[in-house]
Design a protein around this motif. Sequence first.
Motif, mmCIF file in Angstrom:
data_model
loop_
_atom_site.group_PDB
_atom_site.id
_atom_site.type_symbol
_atom_site.label_atom_id
_atom_site.label_comp_id
_atom_site.label_asym_id
_atom_site.label_seq_id
_atom_site.Cartn_x
_atom_site.Cartn_y
_atom_site.Cartn_z
ATOM 1 N N PRO A 48 0.394 -10.659 -14.124
ATOM 2 C CA PRO A 48 1.790 -10.825 -14.550
ATOM 3 C C PRO A 48 2.567 -9.518 -14.409
ATOM 4 O O PRO A 48 1.992 -8.438 -14.520
ATOM 5 C CB PRO A 48 1.663 -11.248 -16.027
ATOM 6 N N ARG A 49 3.885 -9.623 -14.195
ATOM 7 C CA ARG A 49 4.711 -8.436 -13.956
ATOM 8 C C ARG A 49 5.528 -8.076 -15.200
ATOM 9 O O ARG A 49 6.748 -8.013 -15.148
ATOM 10 C CB ARG A 49 5.635 -8.670 -12.764
ATOM 11 N N ASP A 50 4.858 -7.847 -16.326
ATOM 12 C CA ASP A 50 5.607 -7.386 -17.504
ATOM 13 C C ASP A 50 5.722 -5.863 -17.442
ATOM 14 O O ASP A 50 5.191 -5.214 -16.548
ATOM 15 C CB ASP A 50 4.920 -7.851 -18.793
ATOM 16 N N ALA A 51 6.417 -5.296 -18.441
ATOM 17 C CA ALA A 51 6.692 -3.851 -18.436
ATOM 18 C C ALA A 51 5.399 -3.035 -18.451
ATOM 19 O O ALA A 51 5.266 -2.035 -17.732
ATOM 20 C CB ALA A 51 7.556 -3.487 -19.643
ATOM 21 N N GLY A 52 4.436 -3.459 -19.267
ATOM 22 C CA GLY A 52 3.164 -2.729 -19.360
ATOM 23 C C GLY A 52 2.393 -2.773 -18.058
ATOM 24 O O GLY A 52 1.818 -1.768 -17.618
ATOM 25 N N THR A 53 2.403 -3.932 -17.421
ATOM 26 C CA THR A 53 1.672 -4.091 -16.168
ATOM 27 C C THR A 53 2.299 -3.251 -15.060
ATOM 28 O O THR A 53 1.598 -2.630 -14.263
ATOM 29 C CB THR A 53 1.655 -5.570 -15.735
ATOM 30 N N LEU A 54 3.642 -3.236 -15.037
ATOM 31 C CA LEU A 54 4.321 -2.447 -14.011
ATOM 32 C C LEU A 54 4.001 -0.960 -14.141
ATOM 33 O O LEU A 54 3.860 -0.245 -13.137
ATOM 34 C CB LEU A 54 5.843 -2.669 -14.105
ATOM 35 N N CYS A 55 3.891 -0.499 -15.377
ATOM 36 C CA CYS A 55 3.554 0.904 -15.628
ATOM 37 C C CYS A 55 2.141 1.204 -15.113
ATOM 38 O O CYS A 55 1.906 2.203 -14.441
ATOM 39 C CB CYS A 55 3.658 1.205 -17.123
ATOM 40 N N ARG A 56 1.222 0.288 -15.441
ATOM 41 C CA ARG A 56 -0.162 0.470 -14.978
ATOM 42 C C ARG A 56 -0.246 0.335 -13.457
ATOM 43 O O ARG A 56 -1.041 0.990 -12.803
ATOM 44 C CB ARG A 56 -1.079 -0.559 -15.647
ATOM 45 N N LEU A 57 0.609 -0.516 -12.890
ATOM 46 C CA LEU A 57 0.623 -0.725 -11.447
ATOM 47 C C LEU A 57 1.061 0.547 -10.715
ATOM 48 O O LEU A 57 0.484 0.919 -9.686
ATOM 49 C CB LEU A 57 1.559 -1.877 -11.105
ATOM 50 N N ASP A 58 2.056 1.217 -11.279
ATOM 51 C CA ASP A 58 2.521 2.479 -10.678
ATOM 52 C C ASP A 58 1.412 3.531 -10.704
ATOM 53 O O ASP A 58 1.191 4.259 -9.730
ATOM 54 C CB ASP A 58 3.746 3.007 -11.436
ATOM 55 N N ALA A 59 0.711 3.609 -11.845
ATOM 56 C CA ALA A 59 -0.384 4.585 -11.971
ATOM 57 C C ALA A 59 -1.513 4.239 -11.003
ATOM 58 O O ALA A 59 -2.084 5.127 -10.350
ATOM 59 C CB ALA A 59 -0.914 4.595 -13.411
ATOM 60 N N ALA A 60 -1.797 2.947 -10.895
ATOM 61 C CA ALA A 60 -2.869 2.503 -9.994
ATOM 62 C C ALA A 60 -2.509 2.782 -8.537
ATOM 63 O O ALA A 60 -3.358 3.182 -7.730
ATOM 64 C CB ALA A 60 -3.137 1.015 -10.185
ATOM 65 N N GLN A 61 -1.223 2.606 -8.195
ATOM 66 C CA GLN A 61 -0.765 2.877 -6.825
ATOM 67 C C GLN A 61 -0.932 4.359 -6.491
ATOM 68 O O GLN A 61 -1.354 4.723 -5.386
ATOM 69 C CB GLN A 61 0.708 2.476 -6.691
ATOM 70 N N SER A 62 -0.595 5.203 -7.468
ATOM 71 C CA SER A 62 -0.732 6.645 -7.273
ATOM 72 C C SER A 62 -2.196 7.047 -7.088
ATOM 73 O O SER A 62 -2.539 7.848 -6.206
ATOM 74 C CB SER A 62 -0.123 7.383 -8.471
ATOM 75 N N GLN A 63 -3.075 6.480 -7.937
ATOM 76 C CA GLN A 63 -4.506 6.758 -7.839
ATOM 77 C C GLN A 63 -5.063 6.279 -6.495
ATOM 78 O O GLN A 63 -5.831 6.968 -5.827
ATOM 79 C CB GLN A 63 -5.251 6.040 -8.981
ATOM 80 N N PHE A 64 -4.639 5.098 -6.119
ATOM 81 C CA PHE A 64 -5.113 4.527 -4.854
ATOM 82 C C PHE A 64 -4.728 5.408 -3.668
ATOM 83 O O PHE A 64 -5.554 5.698 -2.799
ATOM 84 C CB PHE A 64 -4.522 3.125 -4.675
ATOM 85 N N GLN A 65 -3.469 5.848 -3.639
ATOM 86 C CA GLN A 65 -3.001 6.661 -2.516
ATOM 87 C C GLN A 65 -3.755 7.984 -2.444
ATOM 88 O O GLN A 65 -4.116 8.455 -1.354
ATOM 89 C CB GLN A 65 -1.495 6.921 -2.650
ATOM 90 N N SER A 66 -3.998 8.578 -3.619
ATOM 91 C CA SER A 66 -4.731 9.844 -3.669
ATOM 92 C C SER A 66 -6.145 9.693 -3.100
ATOM 93 O O SER A 66 -6.600 10.510 -2.292
ATOM 94 C CB SER A 66 -4.795 10.341 -5.116
ATOM 95 N N HIS A 67 -6.832 8.635 -3.506
ATOM 96 C CA HIS A 67 -8.200 8.418 -3.036
ATOM 97 C C HIS A 67 -8.242 7.947 -1.591
ATOM 98 O O HIS A 67 -9.201 8.225 -0.867
ATOM 99 C CB HIS A 67 -8.923 7.429 -3.957
ATOM 100 N N LYS A 68 -7.184 7.272 -1.172
ATOM 101 C CA LYS A 68 -7.107 6.856 0.238
ATOM 102 C C LYS A 68 -6.988 8.087 1.139
ATOM 103 O O LYS A 68 -7.661 8.181 2.173
ATOM 104 C CB LYS A 68 -5.900 5.938 0.447
ATOM 105 N N ASP A 69 -6.141 9.035 0.742
ATOM 106 C CA ASP A 69 -5.961 10.269 1.520
ATOM 107 C C ASP A 69 -7.274 11.053 1.597
ATOM 108 O O ASP A 69 -7.647 11.565 2.667
ATOM 109 C CB ASP A 69 -4.871 11.138 0.889
ATOM 110 N N LYS A 70 -7.964 11.130 0.457
ATOM 111 C CA LYS A 70 -9.239 11.857 0.415
ATOM 112 C C LYS A 70 -10.271 11.181 1.313
ATOM 113 O O LYS A 70 -10.993 11.844 2.065
ATOM 114 C CB LYS A 70 -9.747 11.911 -1.027
ATOM 115 N N TYR A 71 -10.336 9.864 1.233
ATOM 116 C CA TYR A 71 -11.286 9.092 2.043
ATOM 117 C C TYR A 71 -11.022 9.288 3.536
ATOM 118 O O TYR A 71 -11.939 9.545 4.325
ATOM 119 C CB TYR A 71 -11.186 7.613 1.664
ATOM 120 N N GLU A 72 -9.756 9.183 3.935
ATOM 121 C CA GLU A 72 -9.421 9.300 5.355
ATOM 122 C C GLU A 72 -9.682 10.705 5.885
ATOM 123 O O GLU A 72 -10.111 10.867 7.032
ATOM 124 C CB GLU A 72 -7.959 8.896 5.572
ATOM 125 N N LYS A 73 -9.457 11.713 5.041
ATOM 126 C CA LYS A 73 -9.742 13.094 5.461
ATOM 127 C C LYS A 73 -11.239 13.299 5.675
ATOM 128 O O LYS A 73 -11.661 13.870 6.688
ATOM 129 C CB LYS A 73 -9.232 14.085 4.407
#
Length: 256
Positions: free
Chosen positions: A164-189
């Motif tokens: 569901p896209r409530d306020a709490g979920t959106l906040c966690r989604l942003d954090a998860a997106q940031s974590q994902f991008q960081s680990h994706k960059d590390k993995y690809e390097k």
Amino acid sequence: TRPASSPAATGARPRASSPPCTKQLISERFGRGSRTVDLELETQIELLRETKRKYECVLQLARALTNHFYSLVQTQHALGDAFADLSQKSPELQEEFGYNAETQKLLCKNGETLLGAVNFFVSSINTLVNKTMEDTLMTVKQYETARLEYDAYRTDLEELSMGPRDAGTLCRLDAAQSQFQSHKDKYEKLRADVAIKLKFLEENKIKVMHKQLLLFHNAISAYFAGNQQQLEQTLKQFNIKLKTPGAEKPSWLEEQ
């Protein structure tokens, strides 16, 4: 690179302490989790591990050959001394003991020369296996850990995106997106680092083994053919210097 539903690849499995990674690791081990697979790279990694095992076997056998041959040379040295002593003390057999003493001394000298070549071979293979290959495999382990982390946070992000896209979920989604991008960059390097190291390792392996196998063949052939001149020429060709006879076991050589 693609996600695939399959257990973790053969080899050392990465360890991770964060909850998403633990969950991902358990899912993969039970064949449920989706993992990213780079088939070409993983094939090359498995080939490296197999090559390292085979080279370790060659190294073990070459060391055993060195030890056995060292014992033979020491025995020939002692036998030559015994013949020489008896030549002095047995006038009626002086000539016979004398030429046997000379033969053993010559065999001993040639044996020490061959030991120099074989020790050089052992030293070079040891460096290739336990330093060069091992260094690449350390990067592989880092890559495998980064791959696990990447898939863990990718899965985490996918699960949150489906919720569901409530306020709490959106906040966690942003954090998860940031974590994902960081680990994706590390993995690809790290994936790129592994690919480069595998390429250079293969080139280095061919160069080293071409030289060492030629040395080993030429030295062994010359020794068992009784060609002292060719044996000594082989050591000069590969810039190998013998230590003074009687030096500490196991090595008779120094590399220039």
